[in-house]
Design a protein around this motif. Sequence first.
Motif, PDB file in Angstrom:
ATOM      1  N   SER A  68       0.834  -1.208   0.000  1.00  0.00           N
ATOM      2  CA  SER A  68       0.000   0.000   0.000  1.00  0.00           C
ATOM      3  C   SER A  68       0.867   1.256   0.000  1.00  0.00           C
ATOM      4  CB  SER A  68      -0.918   0.001   1.224  1.00  0.00           C
ATOM      5  OG  SER A  68      -1.823  -1.071   1.185  1.00  0.00           O
ATOM      6  N   ALA A  69       1.921   1.253   0.816  1.00  0.00           N
ATOM      7  CA  ALA A  69       2.808   2.412   0.906  1.00  0.00           C
ATOM      8  C   ALA A  69       3.533   2.651  -0.408  1.00  0.00           C
ATOM      9  CB  ALA A  69       3.807   2.221   2.040  1.00  0.00           C
ATOM     10  N   LEU A  70       3.973   1.578  -1.059  1.00  0.00           N
ATOM     11  CA  LEU A  70       4.675   1.731  -2.335  1.00  0.00           C
ATOM     12  C   LEU A  70       3.720   2.204  -3.433  1.00  0.00           C
ATOM     13  CD1 LEU A  70       7.021  -1.381  -2.202  1.00  0.00           C
ATOM     14  CD2 LEU A  70       7.688   1.023  -1.996  1.00  0.00           C
ATOM     15  N   LYS A  71       2.468   1.769  -3.375  1.00  0.00           N
ATOM     16  CA  LYS A  71       1.470   2.236  -4.352  1.00  0.00           C
ATOM     17  C   LYS A  71       1.218   3.727  -4.170  1.00  0.00           C
ATOM     18  CE  LYS A  71      -3.232   1.367  -6.017  1.00  0.00           C
ATOM     19  NZ  LYS A  71      -4.464   0.554  -5.824  1.00  0.00           N
ATOM     20  N   ILE A  72       1.140   4.170  -2.919  1.00  0.00           N
ATOM     21  CA  ILE A  72       0.963   5.602  -2.651  1.00  0.00           C
ATOM     22  C   ILE A  72       2.157   6.383  -3.178  1.00  0.00           C
ATOM     23  CG2 ILE A  72       0.928   7.307  -0.788  1.00  0.00           C
ATOM     24  CD1 ILE A  72      -0.740   5.176   0.768  1.00  0.00           C
ATOM     25  N   ALA A  73       3.360   5.863  -2.945  1.00  0.00           N
ATOM     26  CA  ALA A  73       4.572   6.530  -3.437  1.00  0.00           C
ATOM     27  C   ALA A  73       4.531   6.683  -4.949  1.00  0.00           C
ATOM     28  CB  ALA A  73       5.803   5.744  -3.007  1.00  0.00           C
ATOM     29  N   LYS A  74       4.075   5.641  -5.632  1.00  0.00           N
ATOM     30  CA  LYS A  74       3.995   5.654  -7.097  1.00  0.00           C
ATOM     31  C   LYS A  74       3.046   6.737  -7.590  1.00  0.00           C
ATOM     32  CE  LYS A  74       2.795   2.652 -11.006  1.00  0.00           C
ATOM     33  NZ  LYS A  74       2.389   1.269 -11.397  1.00  0.00           N
ATOM     34  N   ASN A  75       2.015   7.032  -6.824  1.00  0.00           N
ATOM     35  CA  ASN A  75       0.998   7.997  -7.239  1.00  0.00           C
ATOM     36  C   ASN A  75       1.158   9.371  -6.591  1.00  0.00           C
ATOM     37  OD1 ASN A  75      -0.993   6.510  -9.053  1.00  0.00           O
ATOM     38  ND2 ASN A  75      -0.721   5.068  -7.378  1.00  0.00           N
ATOM     39  N   SER A  76       2.306   9.595  -5.988  1.00  0.00           N
ATOM     40  CA  SER A  76       2.547  10.875  -5.315  1.00  0.00           C
ATOM     41  C   SER A  76       3.075  11.919  -6.290  1.00  0.00           C
ATOM     42  CB  SER A  76       3.555  10.684  -4.170  1.00  0.00           C
ATOM     43  OG  SER A  76       2.997   9.876  -3.158  1.00  0.00           O
ATOM     44  N   GLY A  77       2.600  13.138  -6.107  1.00  0.00           N
ATOM     45  CA  GLY A  77       3.172  14.261  -6.834  1.00  0.00           C
ATOM     46  C   GLY A  77       4.314  14.876  -6.058  1.00  0.00           C
ATOM     47  N   VAL A  78       4.239  14.742  -4.736  1.00  0.00           N
ATOM     48  CA  VAL A  78       5.310  15.239  -3.868  1.00  0.00           C
ATOM     49  C   VAL A  78       5.398  14.348  -2.639  1.00  0.00           C
ATOM     50  CG1 VAL A  78       3.737  16.916  -2.769  1.00  0.00           C
ATOM     51  CG2 VAL A  78       6.226  17.249  -2.615  1.00  0.00           C
ATOM     52  N   LEU A  79       6.620  14.049  -2.238  1.00  0.00           N
ATOM     53  CA  LEU A  79       6.887  13.295  -1.020  1.00  0.00           C
ATOM     54  C   LEU A  79       7.684  14.179  -0.082  1.00  0.00           C
ATOM     55  CD1 LEU A  79       6.909  10.580   0.608  1.00  0.00           C
ATOM     56  CD2 LEU A  79       9.080  10.073  -0.539  1.00  0.00           C
ATOM     57  N   PHE A  80       7.071  14.526   1.051  1.00  0.00           N
ATOM     58  CA  PHE A  80       7.759  15.283   2.102  1.00  0.00           C
ATOM     59  C   PHE A  80       8.347  14.285   3.098  1.00  0.00           C
ATOM     60  CE2 PHE A  80       4.260  17.965   0.608  1.00  0.00           C
ATOM     61  CZ  PHE A  80       4.872  19.195   0.407  1.00  0.00           C
ATOM     62  N   ILE A  81       9.643  14.336   3.307  1.00  0.00           N
ATOM     63  CA  ILE A  81      10.321  13.438   4.255  1.00  0.00           C
ATOM     64  C   ILE A  81      10.642  14.256   5.499  1.00  0.00           C
ATOM     65  CG2 ILE A  81      12.382  12.048   4.643  1.00  0.00           C
ATOM     66  CD1 ILE A  81      12.441  11.671   1.535  1.00  0.00           C
ATOM     67  N   VAL A  82      10.047  13.851   6.637  1.00  0.00           N
ATOM     68  CA  VAL A  82      10.106  14.696   7.827  1.00  0.00           C
ATOM     69  C   VAL A  82      10.595  13.899   9.045  1.00  0.00           C
ATOM     70  CG1 VAL A  82       8.821  16.317   9.270  1.00  0.00           C
ATOM     71  CG2 VAL A  82       8.065  15.904   6.914  1.00  0.00           C
ATOM     72  N   GLY A  83      11.763  14.261   9.561  1.00  0.00           N
ATOM     73  CA  GLY A  83      12.224  13.692  10.826  1.00  0.00           C
ATOM     74  C   GLY A  83      12.621  12.234  10.762  1.00  0.00           C
ATOM     75  N   THR A  84      13.170  11.796   9.633  1.00  0.00           N
ATOM     76  CA  THR A  84      13.643  10.421   9.520  1.00  0.00           C
ATOM     77  C   THR A  84      14.900  10.392   8.665  1.00  0.00           C
ATOM     78  OG1 THR A  84      13.161   8.191   8.686  1.00  0.00           O
ATOM     79  CG2 THR A  84      12.002  10.010   7.633  1.00  0.00           C
ATOM     80  N   SER A  85      15.824   9.510   9.023  1.00  0.00           N
ATOM     81  CA  SER A  85      17.109   9.450   8.329  1.00  0.00           C
ATOM     82  C   SER A  85      17.144   8.385   7.245  1.00  0.00           C
ATOM     83  CB  SER A  85      18.235   9.165   9.341  1.00  0.00           C
ATOM     84  OG  SER A  85      18.044   7.886   9.941  1.00  0.00           O
ATOM     85  N   GLY A  86      16.085   7.551   7.159  1.00  0.00           N
ATOM     86  CA  GLY A  86      16.078   6.510   6.142  1.00  0.00           C
ATOM     87  C   GLY A  86      17.022   5.365   6.461  1.00  0.00           C
ATOM     88  N   ALA A  87      17.037   4.937   7.731  1.00  0.00           N
ATOM     89  CA  ALA A  87      17.960   3.879   8.149  1.00  0.00           C
ATOM     90  C   ALA A  87      17.437   2.482   7.839  1.00  0.00           C
ATOM     91  CB  ALA A  87      18.243   4.003   9.648  1.00  0.00           C
ATOM     92  N   THR A  88      16.187   2.367   7.391  1.00  0.00           N
ATOM     93  CA  THR A  88      15.626   1.052   7.070  1.00  0.00           C
ATOM     94  C   THR A  88      15.175   1.026   5.608  1.00  0.00           C
ATOM     95  OG1 THR A  88      13.502   1.795   7.975  1.00  0.00           O
ATOM     96  CG2 THR A  88      14.916   0.500   9.427  1.00  0.00           C
ATOM     97  N   SER A  89      14.902  -0.172   5.104  1.00  0.00           N
ATOM     98  CA  SER A  89      14.784  -0.353   3.659  1.00  0.00           C
ATOM     99  C   SER A  89      13.494   0.192   3.049  1.00  0.00           C
ATOM    100  CB  SER A  89      14.922  -1.836   3.309  1.00  0.00           C
ATOM    101  OG  SER A  89      13.891  -2.606   3.930  1.00  0.00           O
TER     102      SER A  89
END
Length: 275
Positions: free
Chosen positions: A195-216
């Motif tokens: 579900s999360a990857l489907k949302i990412a695919k259909n996003s016009g903008v992704l705001f990344i807030v307060g996370t370093s991306g330490a997991t896959s």
Amino acid sequence: MENQLENIIQQVWHKEKRNLFTFLTGAGISSDSGIPTYRGIDGIWVKGTQFHKPEEFGTLRYFRQHPEEVLQYSLFRKKMFENAFPNQSHYDLADIETQLQDRFHLITQNIDNLHRRSGNQRIYEIHGNNREIKCSNGCKEILELPTEIKGKNLDEDLTDHDKELLTCTQCGHWMRPNILWFDEYYDEKTNKKFSALKIAKNSGVLFIVGTSGATSLPIAIAETALKYGAFIIDINTEDNNFTDLIRNKKNALIIREKSTEVLKVIKTIIEKTVS
């Protein structure tokens, strides 16, 4: 920064396809609520874990060896989360959802329930949450943590009634928190991976807030959004794994300010854009 944000938000608002406004949040957004981040000196994986390394303590393997210790610590965290309150960033995200309605989606790594308590509803908790339990032996059902089980202080043990309520009624094994541990894989049932990857695919903008991306999965979400043409806006106080991914990309914006200030600006721009 404000002009760049306004330009991006207006472009996405007027798109017909792949026009979702998606926010990906991590532990940094809850730090103003008094919840420690994970790997700092006073991190949530350090306090109360008898100083085990996160990769040792936060595993299914360790739980099977020391279930009561891990459950007691989970209830310590439950009390910590219940005693915390949503901060302005949480409330701003709830207000943004009210403005954007079904074009808003929130993907969070946090298990603290503060987004939900602040009013957000379109939430995908990709690391699970501390409100639910499931059988450590693999029985299918995910259950709400019984209300009779209260949060604990660090020196409080499980009661006999706690142990009874934390026993699977189907197979007799221990119930465990419905969260992702270090030796586990993302899935759809607990982690809303697809579900999360489907949302990412259909996003016009992704705001990344307060996370370093330490997991896959968070990184995969950003990679997917980027692949399908989304703007990526990295709002963190320091460079991180997302920064390495989006550096020098034409549809990326890196903002090195506190999320509280930036979300306030984003909320104002969105209110003006959609009105």
